[in-house]
Design a protein around this motif. Structure first.
Motif, short mmCIF file in Angstrom:
data_model
loop_
_atom_site.label_atom_id
_atom_site.label_comp_id
_atom_site.label_asym_id
_atom_site.label_seq_id
_atom_site.Cartn_x
_atom_site.Cartn_y
_atom_site.Cartn_z
N CYS A 1 -0.29 5.50 4.00
CA CYS A 1 -0.30 4.65 3.35
C CYS A 1 -0.88 3.19 3.35
O CYS A 1 0.02 2.87 4.51
CB CYS A 1 1.13 4.83 2.70
SG CYS A 1 1.55 3.78 2.08
N GLN A 2 -1.64 2.67 2.73
CA GLN A 2 -2.19 1.26 3.03
C GLN A 2 -1.44 0.60 2.82
O GLN A 2 -2.33 -1.19 2.30
CB GLN A 2 -3.25 2.15 3.89
CG GLN A 2 -3.69 2.02 4.79
CD GLN A 2 -5.28 2.55 5.14
OE1 GLN A 2 -6.02 3.20 4.17
NE2 GLN A 2 -5.72 2.33 6.36
N CYS A 3 -0.18 0.10 1.57
CA CYS A 3 0.15 -0.27 0.46
C CYS A 3 -0.09 -1.43 1.20
O CYS A 3 -0.52 -2.44 0.40
CB CYS A 3 0.87 0.47 -0.41
SG CYS A 3 0.83 1.64 -1.06
N VAL B 1 -3.38 -3.42 1.07
CA VAL B 1 -4.08 -3.88 -0.33
C VAL B 1 -2.89 -4.89 -0.18
O VAL B 1 -4.08 -5.70 -1.25
CB VAL B 1 -3.54 -2.72 -0.74
CG1 VAL B 1 -4.44 -2.91 -2.70
CG2 VAL B 1 -4.44 -1.51 -0.67
N CYS C 1 -8.41 2.06 1.16
CA CYS C 1 -7.31 2.68 1.42
C CYS C 1 -7.28 5.31 1.08
O CYS C 1 -8.11 5.02 -0.03
CB CYS C 1 -5.82 3.14 0.07
SG CYS C 1 -5.07 3.70 0.62
N PHE D 1 -6.77 6.91 -1.60
CA PHE D 1 -6.54 6.46 -2.76
C PHE D 1 -7.50 7.79 -3.39
O PHE D 1 -8.59 7.97 -3.14
CB PHE D 1 -7.50 5.22 -2.83
CG PHE D 1 -7.77 5.08 -4.35
CD1 PHE D 1 -7.07 3.95 -4.67
CD2 PHE D 1 -9.34 5.18 -4.94
CE1 PHE D 1 -7.44 3.55 -6.67
CE2 PHE D 1 -9.78 5.07 -6.25
CZ PHE D 1 -8.08 4.17 -6.75
N CYS E 1 -3.49 10.19 -3.52
CA CYS E 1 -2.22 8.83 -4.12
C CYS E 1 -4.01 9.14 -5.13
O CYS E 1 -4.80 8.43 -5.31
CB CYS E 1 -2.33 7.93 -2.60
SG CYS E 1 -1.38 6.63 -3.78
N GLY F 1 2.03 5.46 -2.71
CA GLY F 1 2.80 4.61 -2.99
C GLY F 1 2.89 3.53 -4.44
O GLY F 1 2.40 4.32 -5.51
N LEU G 1 2.46 1.03 -5.39
CA LEU G 1 0.63 0.49 -6.53
C LEU G 1 -0.63 1.31 -7.34
O LEU G 1 -0.78 1.17 -8.20
CB LEU G 1 0.15 -0.16 -5.02
CG LEU G 1 0.46 -1.49 -4.39
CD1 LEU G 1 -0.24 -1.85 -3.22
CD2 LEU G 1 0.23 -2.85 -5.51
N MET G 2 0.35 2.28 -7.15
CA MET G 2 0.21 3.54 -7.63
C MET G 2 0.20 4.01 -9.13
O MET G 2 0.58 5.11 -9.86
CB MET G 2 -0.57 4.68 -7.38
CG MET G 2 -1.44 6.01 -7.27
SD MET G 2 -3.60 5.39 -8.27
CE MET G 2 -3.79 5.66 -6.87
N CYS H 1 -3.68 -0.57 -7.15
CA CYS H 1 -3.99 0.90 -7.25
C CYS H 1 -3.71 1.50 -8.63
O CYS H 1 -5.36 1.90 -7.79
CB CYS H 1 -3.02 1.62 -6.54
SG CYS H 1 -3.35 0.59 -4.20
S1 SF4 Z 1 -0.82 3.18 -3.60
FE1 SF4 Z 1 -1.71 4.89 -2.82
S2 SF4 Z 1 -3.99 4.34 -2.41
FE2 SF4 Z 1 -3.13 2.57 -2.95
S3 SF4 Z 1 -2.33 1.93 -0.83
FE3 SF4 Z 1 -0.47 2.64 -1.63
S4 SF4 Z 1 -0.87 4.79 -0.80
FE4 SF4 Z 1 -3.47 4.01 -0.69
#
Ligand code: SF4
Lengths: 386, 101
Positions: free
Chosen positions: A334-336, A339, A349, A352, A356, A363, A365-366, A373
């Motif tokens: 996860c690269q939240c 971002v 990410c 993405f 996710c 994450g 953000l989704m 996201c």
């Molecule tokens: S919400 Fe999902 S797609 Fe966005 S950065 Fe986090 S893990 Fe990646």
């Protein structure tokens, strides 16, 4: 979603009561921004990078396709200002633990229901039998406490300074009315340390900030001065309508062209210089800064959260229930965090759209419609819509 | 939760408690108006004023024309419906006439 002008259709072009969503004004502003970018020599390869701190702005930018109607010389970076998005998984686990107590009616804003904890969401915990209820206002939670004197009603308080006065005033009201079965699980966070964390992060490329409108309505403009003075970046507090955002962009470019860095207010119709004194007083009465607070994706940020003061300890769910406060590490893929800091775009990410998605968010953000996201998934696909 | 919605204060429910009835596009509910009261003023002076309402709390007075224009835009993009539905489904705090939860 082709342009900024869609909503203006119903407001009526040229309507004097609609100065913030007029079609012609929108066109003129876009033209002005294009000229400003030309003079700055900004283009797709060397864009001016503006970060909107607030999730409301992220949502507005996607919803109205603003990035798509602006020249490629300006790039929006989506900041960490969606309070639901930065909730760490451990905190959701804590909520579920509190809600597991059969005496408890656990109340929350709807926004938090689908945020993943380490094992489940509040929605799943509710399906599994916990008494979890969505409320519109903390006042509704207080009302539930009045109606169910035999139960413990806990309100999940979250959000920046915009929602802080509401929970603070609800605690003060509970005290005045002697409502003993109400408590607050306080997860409020403050905006300024968050912006500082962005400014201090390696790889920081933000040229200017679109400041949060409704947080500023409470705290005023003064708390942002360090951004201009110490970090030499301009910040313009903006409203949430398309023209508000466009005007703020133009005001930022104007400062950047002059090499200036100041705090300015595009949203003066709602945001007073000094904020809202009554709201600030309530916040100061009930809350104090925590030494540090854990954020999803960003790790621990010093003095970025608040807790309930000793004086109101009996309304503090953290003291009344054994809250573990465990830290749960985010899934490694996860690269939240990247971002949130504007270092990566949502689609960069690795998860993405694959692991996710809005249906199966990894994450936060989704999850929230104010998360970058989710907004990108919903409205994305336009050139530059990121 | 963070965006808020404009509404008009139509009646004072309890002056001492700082509660008023706010009309948001035809949906009414009791809102805490302590943060928009004039220092030293009486709550009656608020009747008829437009305010920005966040999670049941009025946090800013807004100009009437601007409030109407904002509502139109929110309605046009469907944003207002979500907020109004949440208010409609919300629990009416006592002592106002109560609505079953
Ligand atoms: S919400 Fe999902 S797609 Fe966005 S950065 Fe986090 S893990 Fe990646």
């Amino acid at each position: 979603m082709t342009s900024v002008t869609d909503p203006a259709a119903s407001a009526g072009s040229g309507d004097p009561t609609a100065p913030f969503h007029d079609r012609d004004t929108g066109r003129r502003l876009i033209g002005r921004i294009a000229g400003q970018l030309d003079r700055l020599g900004a283009d797709a390869d060397r864009p001016v990078r503006l970060m909107e701190v607030c999730g409301g702005h992220t949502h507005a930018i996607f919803r109205h396709g603003l990035a798509g109607v602006l020249p490629a010389g300006v790039e929006f970076l989506h900041g960490p200002g969606c309070p639901v998005c930065v909730l760490p998984m451990g905190r959701i686990d804590d909520c579920i633990a509190i809600a597991g107590d059969p005496r408890v009616i656990f109340t929350t804003f709807g926004d938090a229901m689908r945020v993943p904890g380490s094992r489940k969401t509040l929605l799943q915990a509710k399906a599994d039998g916990a008494d979890i209820r969505m409320v519109y206002s903390p006042l509704d939670a207080l009302e539930l406490a009045r109606r169910h004197p035999d139960r413990e009603v806990v309100f999940f308080g979250l959000g920046f300074e915009t929602t802080m006065p509401a929970t603070a005033l609800t605690v003060l009201r509970a005290e005045r009315e002697g409502i003993a079965n109400f408590s607050l699980f306080c997860n409020h966070i403050t905006i300024v340390p968050t912006i500082r964390a962005v400014l201090d992060s390696p790889g920081m490329t933000v040229d200017g900030f679109i400041g949060p409108g409704h947080v500023s309505m409470i705290i005023g403009l003064r708390p942002y001065r360090f951004i201009a003075e110490r970090y030499r970046r301009p910040l313009v507090v903006a409203g949430f309508e398309p023209l508000d955002v466009l005007q703020a962009v133009s005001m930022l470019l104007e400062q950047i062209a002059r090499g200036a860095a100041a705090v300015a207010n595009q949203y003066a119709r709602i945001v007073p210089e000094d904020g809202n004194p009554a709201a600030l007083e309530a916040i100061a009465a009930v809350f104090e800064l925590r030494e540090f607070f854990e954020w999803r994706g960003l790790g621990s940020i010093d003095r970025s959260g608040v807790r309930v003061r000793e004086r109101y300890a009996r309304f503090d769910a953290e003291r009344r229930f054994a809250v573990q406060g465990v830290t749960v590490v985010d899934p490694t893929a996860c690269q939240c965090g990247e971002v949130l800091k504007g270092v990566l775009k949502p689609w960069q990410c690795k998860l993405f759209g694959t692991a996710c998605t809005p249906e199966t968010p990894v994450g936060a953000l989704m999850v929230s419609s104010e998360g970058a996201c989710a907004a990108y998934r919903q409205y994305g696909g336009l050139r530059g819509a990121a | 939760m963070c965006l808020g919605i404009p509404g008009r204060i139509v009646a004072i429910v309890d002056a001492a408690a700082g509660l008023a009835t706010v009309d948001v596009s035809g949906v009414r509910r009791t809102v805490d108006v302590q943060c928009v009261a004039e220092p030293g003023g009486t709550p009656d002076q608020l009747v008829g004023r437009w305010v920005l309402v966040h999670v049941g709390f009025a946090l800013s007075i807004i100009d009437e024309e601007e409030a109407r224009a904002t509502l139109e835009v929110l309605a046009a993009i469907g944003e207002a419906e979500v907020e109004i539905a949440a208010i409609r489904a919300s629990i009416e705090p006592s002592p106002a006439p109560s609505v079953a939860p």
